[in-house]
Design a protein around this motif. Sequence first.
Motif, PDB file in Angstrom:
ATOM      1  N   SER A 159       0.851  -1.182   0.000  1.00 19.30           N
ATOM      2  CA  SER A 159       0.000   0.000   0.000  1.00 19.30           C
ATOM      3  C   SER A 159       0.888   1.234   0.000  1.00 19.30           C
ATOM      4  N   GLY A 160       0.297   2.384  -0.308  1.00 18.45           N
ATOM      5  CA  GLY A 160       1.044   3.628  -0.283  1.00 18.45           C
ATOM      6  C   GLY A 160       1.093   4.298  -1.640  1.00 18.45           C
ATOM      7  N   SER A 161       1.735   5.447  -1.680  1.00 16.99           N
ATOM      8  CA  SER A 161       1.869   6.225  -2.909  1.00 16.99           C
ATOM      9  C   SER A 161       3.346   6.522  -3.148  1.00 16.99           C
ATOM     10  N   PHE A 162       3.808   6.295  -4.379  1.00 18.35           N
ATOM     11  CA  PHE A 162       5.230   6.317  -4.686  1.00 18.35           C
ATOM     12  C   PHE A 162       5.491   7.107  -5.968  1.00 18.35           C
ATOM     13  N   VAL A 163       6.690   7.642  -6.078  1.00 11.65           N
ATOM     14  CA  VAL A 163       7.087   8.341  -7.294  1.00 11.65           C
ATOM     15  C   VAL A 163       8.291   7.631  -7.905  1.00 11.65           C
ATOM     16  N   CYS A 164       8.244   7.453  -9.224  1.00 15.52           N
ATOM     17  CA  CYS A 164       9.339   6.833  -9.965  1.00 15.52           C
ATOM     18  C   CYS A 164       9.903   7.853 -10.948  1.00 15.52           C
ATOM     19  N   HIS A 165      11.137   8.272 -10.709  1.00 21.99           N
ATOM     20  CA  HIS A 165      11.836   9.146 -11.652  1.00 21.99           C
ATOM     21  C   HIS A 165      13.069   8.392 -12.124  1.00 21.99           C
ATOM     22  N   LEU A 166      12.889   7.601 -13.177  1.00 20.17           N
ATOM     23  CA  LEU A 166      13.965   6.752 -13.692  1.00 20.17           C
ATOM     24  C   LEU A 166      14.975   7.623 -14.443  1.00 20.17           C
ATOM     25  N   PRO A 167      16.263   7.549 -14.090  1.00 19.15           N
ATOM     26  CA  PRO A 167      17.244   8.414 -14.759  1.00 19.15           C
ATOM     27  C   PRO A 167      17.502   8.042 -16.213  1.00 19.15           C
ATOM     28  N   SER A 168      17.272   6.795 -16.571  1.00 16.72           N
ATOM     29  CA  SER A 168      17.494   6.343 -17.953  1.00 16.72           C
ATOM     30  C   SER A 168      16.159   6.135 -18.651  1.00 16.72           C
ATOM     31  N   VAL A 169      16.091   6.472 -19.938  1.00 17.01           N
ATOM     32  CA  VAL A 169      14.835   6.307 -20.677  1.00 17.01           C
ATOM     33  C   VAL A 169      14.981   5.324 -21.839  1.00 17.01           C
ATOM     34  N   ASP A 170      16.025   4.495 -21.826  1.00 12.17           N
ATOM     35  CA  ASP A 170      16.101   3.478 -22.858  1.00 12.17           C
ATOM     36  C   ASP A 170      15.008   2.438 -22.614  1.00 12.17           C
ATOM     37  N   LYS A 171      14.569   1.799 -23.671  1.00 15.27           N
ATOM     38  CA  LYS A 171      13.401   0.925 -23.597  1.00 15.27           C
ATOM     39  C   LYS A 171      13.605  -0.223 -22.624  1.00 15.27           C
ATOM     40  N   TYR A 172      14.821  -0.768 -22.558  1.00 19.00           N
ATOM     41  CA  TYR A 172      15.091  -1.898 -21.671  1.00 19.00           C
ATOM     42  C   TYR A 172      14.778  -1.546 -20.224  1.00 19.00           C
ATOM     43  N   ASN A 173      15.283  -0.401 -19.756  1.00 18.91           N
ATOM     44  CA  ASN A 173      15.058   0.001 -18.376  1.00 18.91           C
ATOM     45  C   ASN A 173      13.609   0.382 -18.110  1.00 18.91           C
ATOM     46  N   LEU A 174      12.958   0.976 -19.099  1.00 22.18           N
ATOM     47  CA  LEU A 174      11.550   1.309 -18.943  1.00 22.18           C
ATOM     48  C   LEU A 174      10.701   0.049 -18.796  1.00 22.18           C
ATOM     49  N   VAL A 175      10.996  -0.966 -19.595  1.00 23.74           N
ATOM     50  CA  VAL A 175      10.245  -2.226 -19.518  1.00 23.74           C
ATOM     51  C   VAL A 175      10.419  -2.866 -18.147  1.00 23.74           C
TER      52      VAL A 175
END
Length: 244
Positions: A159-175
């Motif tokens: 439970s809870g609310s979270f923020v994801c700010h991924l430093p990399s935007v390549d497709k592999y890391n996004l997946v």
Amino acid sequence: QEIYKLKTWQAQNKMLTRKPWTDALLQMSFCDRGRFNLKPHEGGIVFGQTALIILRNALDDLCRIYHITNGQEGNVRICGRLYNMIQRYETVTPLLSIDNMPTTLTEKTMLCLHRCFGVTHECFATPLTRRLSSYCSYFPDTDKYFGSSGSFYDFFPSSGSFVCHLPSVDKYNLVIMYTHIANIMQSSKNALSFVVCVRHNPTFDCNRDIPGLGPYVQHAELLLHNQHMFEIGRRHKTYRHPSS
């Protein structure tokens, strides 16, 4: 140069993980302001004849979190653990970030996410860039002393609310990131939400590319160029040599 830095860090990391060791044994201490000609807003850790300089308020905050996490018994190793953690990020941040430039959400953005969505945890942060006291980071071995909850991919909240700010935007890391979010959402029946803030990748669509995620996506917003901003996450300064 990066390989040399990595080898240097690996040698020092082995030294710092062997027991027993103390700051005094390694001749590590906080910088003397006169010896290193520090400005009022600067602080740092000295190791041998070099000093690692960072912003004074960042150093004070790291020390505050360290004392909360480790208690008084950790005082004899605080400089070594600070130095080891900061040097780790000095070495690998160019490999993790976009255009060798680490970014974070602004303080006002994080405050808005907390007030409007109840966000209380950052899923991709570092001890140096975190905005919230609760966060995940890449390197639990060095970051746990500064309040890290470990890797996001070993993090399974119910439970809870979270923020994801991924430093990399390549497709592999996004997946990988969205797949983990989907698994978390599917395994919980409690109130649970993720706010994802990433730079746009035109080759990727989370609804299309991540099985099972679609039912949990409530809203998506594409911010136009020059109508939004990130903050540079790098808070370090260069190494200095003591004045003669």
